[in-house]
Design an enzyme around this catalytic site. Structure first.
Site, PDB file in Angstrom:
ATOM      1  N   ARG A  98       0.874  -1.175   0.000  1.00 32.31           N
ATOM      2  CA  ARG A  98       0.000   0.000   0.000  1.00 32.31           C
ATOM      3  C   ARG A  98       0.908   1.222   0.000  1.00 32.31           C
ATOM      4  O   ARG A  98       1.610   1.483   0.980  1.00 32.31           O
ATOM      5  CB  ARG A  98      -0.868  -0.006   1.256  1.00 32.31           C
ATOM      6  N   HIS A 215     -16.330   7.209   2.593  1.00 35.15           N
ATOM      7  CA  HIS A 215     -15.432   6.346   3.374  1.00 35.15           C
ATOM      8  C   HIS A 215     -15.226   7.034   4.719  1.00 35.15           C
ATOM      9  O   HIS A 215     -14.512   8.035   4.808  1.00 35.15           O
ATOM     10  CB  HIS A 215     -14.103   6.163   2.626  1.00 35.15           C
ATOM     11  N   GLY A 217     -13.901   6.437   8.121  1.00 33.28           N
ATOM     12  CA  GLY A 217     -13.129   5.782   9.180  1.00 33.28           C
ATOM     13  C   GLY A 217     -12.586   6.852  10.089  1.00 33.28           C
ATOM     14  O   GLY A 217     -13.179   7.927  10.226  1.00 33.28           O
ATOM     15  N   ASN A 218     -11.448   6.572  10.709  1.00 36.68           N
ATOM     16  CA  ASN A 218     -10.807   7.628  11.501  1.00 36.68           C
ATOM     17  C   ASN A 218     -10.381   8.762  10.556  1.00 36.68           C
ATOM     18  O   ASN A 218     -10.581   9.937  10.841  1.00 36.68           O
ATOM     19  CB  ASN A 218      -9.622   7.045  12.260  1.00 36.68           C
ATOM     20  N   GLY A 219      -9.824   8.389   9.405  1.00 32.41           N
ATOM     21  CA  GLY A 219      -9.723   9.336   8.290  1.00 32.41           C
ATOM     22  C   GLY A 219     -11.005   9.196   7.485  1.00 32.41           C
ATOM     23  O   GLY A 219     -11.524   8.096   7.339  1.00 32.41           O
ATOM     24  N   ARG A 248      -8.704  15.006  12.557  1.00 26.50           N
ATOM     25  CA  ARG A 248      -8.376  16.086  11.608  1.00 26.50           C
ATOM     26  C   ARG A 248      -9.563  17.018  11.441  1.00 26.50           C
ATOM     27  O   ARG A 248     -10.712  16.579  11.435  1.00 26.50           O
ATOM     28  CB  ARG A 248      -8.024  15.509  10.236  1.00 26.50           C
ATOM     29  N   ASP A 288     -13.728   8.292  19.012  1.00 26.95           N
ATOM     30  CA  ASP A 288     -14.472   7.035  18.930  1.00 26.95           C
ATOM     31  C   ASP A 288     -15.970   7.339  18.768  1.00 26.95           C
ATOM     32  O   ASP A 288     -16.619   7.814  19.705  1.00 26.95           O
ATOM     33  CB  ASP A 288     -14.221   6.201  20.191  1.00 26.95           C
ATOM     34  N   ASN A 337     -20.741   0.830  10.542  1.00 21.29           N
ATOM     35  CA  ASN A 337     -21.239   0.415  11.855  1.00 21.29           C
ATOM     36  C   ASN A 337     -22.167   1.381  12.577  1.00 21.29           C
ATOM     37  O   ASN A 337     -22.897   0.964  13.473  1.00 21.29           O
ATOM     38  CB  ASN A 337     -20.046   0.143  12.785  1.00 21.29           C
ATOM     39  N   GLU A 387      -9.593  -3.210   2.016  1.00 25.25           N
ATOM     40  CA  GLU A 387      -8.465  -2.665   1.269  1.00 25.25           C
ATOM     41  C   GLU A 387      -7.403  -3.727   0.993  1.00 25.25           C
ATOM     42  O   GLU A 387      -6.810  -3.760  -0.086  1.00 25.25           O
ATOM     43  CB  GLU A 387      -7.868  -1.518   2.084  1.00 25.25           C
TER      44      GLU A 387
HETATM   45  P1  AMP Z   1     -11.643   2.840  10.723  1.00 23.44           P
HETATM   46  O1  AMP Z   1     -10.584   3.900  10.579  1.00 23.44           O
HETATM   47  O2  AMP Z   1     -12.307   2.498   9.431  1.00 23.44           O
HETATM   48  O3  AMP Z   1     -11.183   1.636  11.489  1.00 23.44           O
HETATM   49  O4  AMP Z   1     -12.823   3.490  11.601  1.00 23.44           O
HETATM   50  C1  AMP Z   1     -12.627   3.976  12.892  1.00 23.44           C
HETATM   51  C2  AMP Z   1     -13.897   4.670  13.355  1.00 23.44           C
HETATM   52  O5  AMP Z   1     -14.999   3.745  13.276  1.00 23.44           O
HETATM   53  C3  AMP Z   1     -13.854   5.168  14.797  1.00 23.44           C
HETATM   54  O6  AMP Z   1     -14.461   6.441  14.886  1.00 23.44           O
HETATM   55  C4  AMP Z   1     -14.708   4.152  15.517  1.00 23.44           C
HETATM   56  O7  AMP Z   1     -15.291   4.720  16.645  1.00 23.44           O
HETATM   57  C5  AMP Z   1     -15.749   3.828  14.472  1.00 23.44           C
HETATM   58  N1  AMP Z   1     -16.422   2.571  14.748  1.00 23.44           N
HETATM   59  C6  AMP Z   1     -15.889   1.330  14.739  1.00 23.44           C
HETATM   60  N2  AMP Z   1     -16.821   0.416  15.120  1.00 23.44           N
HETATM   61  C7  AMP Z   1     -17.956   1.118  15.385  1.00 23.44           C
HETATM   62  C8  AMP Z   1     -19.275   0.769  15.831  1.00 23.44           C
HETATM   63  N3  AMP Z   1     -19.606  -0.506  16.084  1.00 23.44           N
HETATM   64  N4  AMP Z   1     -20.173   1.765  15.989  1.00 23.44           N
HETATM   65  C9  AMP Z   1     -19.841   3.036  15.731  1.00 23.44           C
HETATM   66  N5  AMP Z   1     -18.645   3.429  15.315  1.00 23.44           N
HETATM   67  C10 AMP Z   1     -17.701   2.496  15.142  1.00 23.44           C
END
Ligand code: AMP
Length: 404
Positions: A98, A215, A217-219, A248, A288, A337, A387
């Site tokens: 990656r 997308h 996630g954290n990013g 960010r 989170d 999620n 990914e």
């Molecule tokens: P990632 O970078 O794709 O792993 O996503 C991380 C983000 O997903 C964080 O903000 C987590 O709090 C959120 N997350 C992971 N599992 C859950 C869940 N079951 N419910 C709500 N948010 C989640």
């Protein structure tokens, strides 16, 4: 075919081994941890949502440069030893890296040669934390397994189809020509994979598929898909632009930085503030999403409001950018999620005729699914990203095409 998927950071190496054709599991799942290499000018960890059936081995080697693990070759020696234990004598066929930044040159995965490694190295200024680590990972593989074909899969590549109206900043051209300052976009491997899955789920040919893919996630980034290709995306020169993310800020007035620099803040301090201390962390005190939803207090509500509002504005804009999207697609940790966050976004999109099926939205599942009501003007989908699988498949395709 067995592919080692490597995500080399400056202080850690994340790895998985994937069986490309069957997805079957060989050996144990490893530990999964946070990549300690994040932040800075570029680079972004994507979500992984891996079923054990596809996962052969996964793990993390932390803190390269400290203790036992002095460099990437040492890290690979540890990975090698773990693979010996978990792969029961089976041999790797290829390595897929990656690579965060492919600049303007790389629009597809490529077989790595010395020339390609040097080209990735020349992009170091655009991704100073990540591309140098990728190069170290590539060289470490050369040292450890000199005969193994290596393929680079770029996070920016899927966005090479951005038209100039999307990628150009309205600043003097010198800054583009001299520094390469333009919008590149990230999360491309994930978004391409999710786009293909979503088109298949809806029975639409990919070249006819218009959608907005979030997308989250954290990013976090959102991408406008027209005819199956990326035509706009919210991350720009670096992954800082766009949505409210875990740590960010996303979009803000650039004059804020000038104002603060004039007041004595250094570039490093501002980098840290914008990349590590902002976003959900600044608004709520944690990145989170589960904690935010559970808290349910005023601060949590405001945080959700700000983040969902920003995303809904982008989705509305991208619906226009693609002359009408057929679908809105949610993926990655939050997108897959958090039904609460999806509901908050969809609620704001009601003027576009977006309606969720409440039960479908709340149901937990790890498969691609439709969560909109039958009379929704746009389909709303949840599609788990993967990914590593995308990188393994791309690696196998390049290796076959090159006859390695
Ligand atoms: P990632 O970078 O794709 O792993 O996503 C991380 C983000 O997903 C964080 O903000 C987590 O709090 C959120 N997350 C992971 N599992 C859950 C869940 N079951 N419910 C709500 N948010 C989640």
């Amino acid at each position: 075919m067995l592919v080692l998927v490597l995500n080399s950071g400056s202080s850690s190496v994340k790895y998985q081994v994937r069986h490309v054709s069957t997805g079957s599991a060989v050996g144990a799942d490893g530990a999964v941890g946070a990549d300690g290499a994040g932040g800075g000018a570029a680079g972004d960890g994507s979500s992984t949502s891996d079923g054990p059936e596809a996962l052969i081995a996964e793990g993390i080697v932390e803190r390269i440069g400290e203790g036992e693990v002095t460099d990437h070759v040492e890290a690979l020696a540890i990975i090698n030893a773990e693979l010996d234990e978990t792969m029961s004598g089976r041999q790797l066929d290829a390595v897929g890296h990656r690579v965060v930044h492919g600049g303007e040159r790389f629009s597809e995965p490529v077989l790595i040669s010395n020339e390609i490694t040097r080209a990735i190295e020349r992009l170091n200024p655009l991704a100073p934390l990540h591309n140098p680590a990728n190069v170290l990972g590539i060289r470490a593989i050369e040292d450890t397994w000199p005969d193994l074909p290596q393929v680079a899969v770029f996070d920016t590549a899927f966005h090479r189809t951005l038209p100039e109206r999307s990628w150009r900043y309205a600043i003097p051209n010198h800054f583009y020509r001299h520094y390469g300052i333009r919008r590149y976009g990230f999360h491309g491997t994930s978004v391409e994979y999710v786009t293909a899955q979503a088109a298949t789920l809806l029975g639409t040919a990919r070249q006819d598929f218009n959608a907005v893919v979030a997308h989250l996630g954290n990013g976090a980034s959102v991408t406008a898909i027209e005819g199956g290709r990326s035509v706009d995306t919210s991350m720009g020169f670096t992954p800082l632009e766009g949505l409210v993310m875990g740590t960010r800020s996303g979009d803000l007035d650039p004059s804020i930085l000038l104002f603060l620099q004039r007041d004595g803040w250094t570039a490093d301090e501002l980098d840290r503030m914008l990349n590590r201390e902002s976003g959900l962390t600044a608004l709520f005190g944690s990145n989170d999403m589960r904690a935010i939803v559970e808290a349910g207090d005023d601060r949590a509500r405001l945080t959700l409001d700000i983040a969902s509002y920003r995303l809904a504005k982008y989705i509305g804009g991208y619906h226009v950018a693609v002359s009408g999207a057929q679908a809105i697609v949610f993926t990655a940790g939050i997108g897959e999620n958090s039904w609460e966050f999806r509901q908050a976004v969809a609620h704001r999109l009601a003027p576009l005729g977006v309606k969720l099926d409440d039960d479908a939205n709340r149901a937990q599942a790890d498969t691609a699914r439709v969560i909109s009501a039958p009379d929704s003007a746009l389909a709303v989908l949840v599609v788990p990203t993967d990914e590593e699988r995308a990188i393994a498949e791309a690696t196998a395709a390049v290796v076959h095409a090159q006859g390695c």
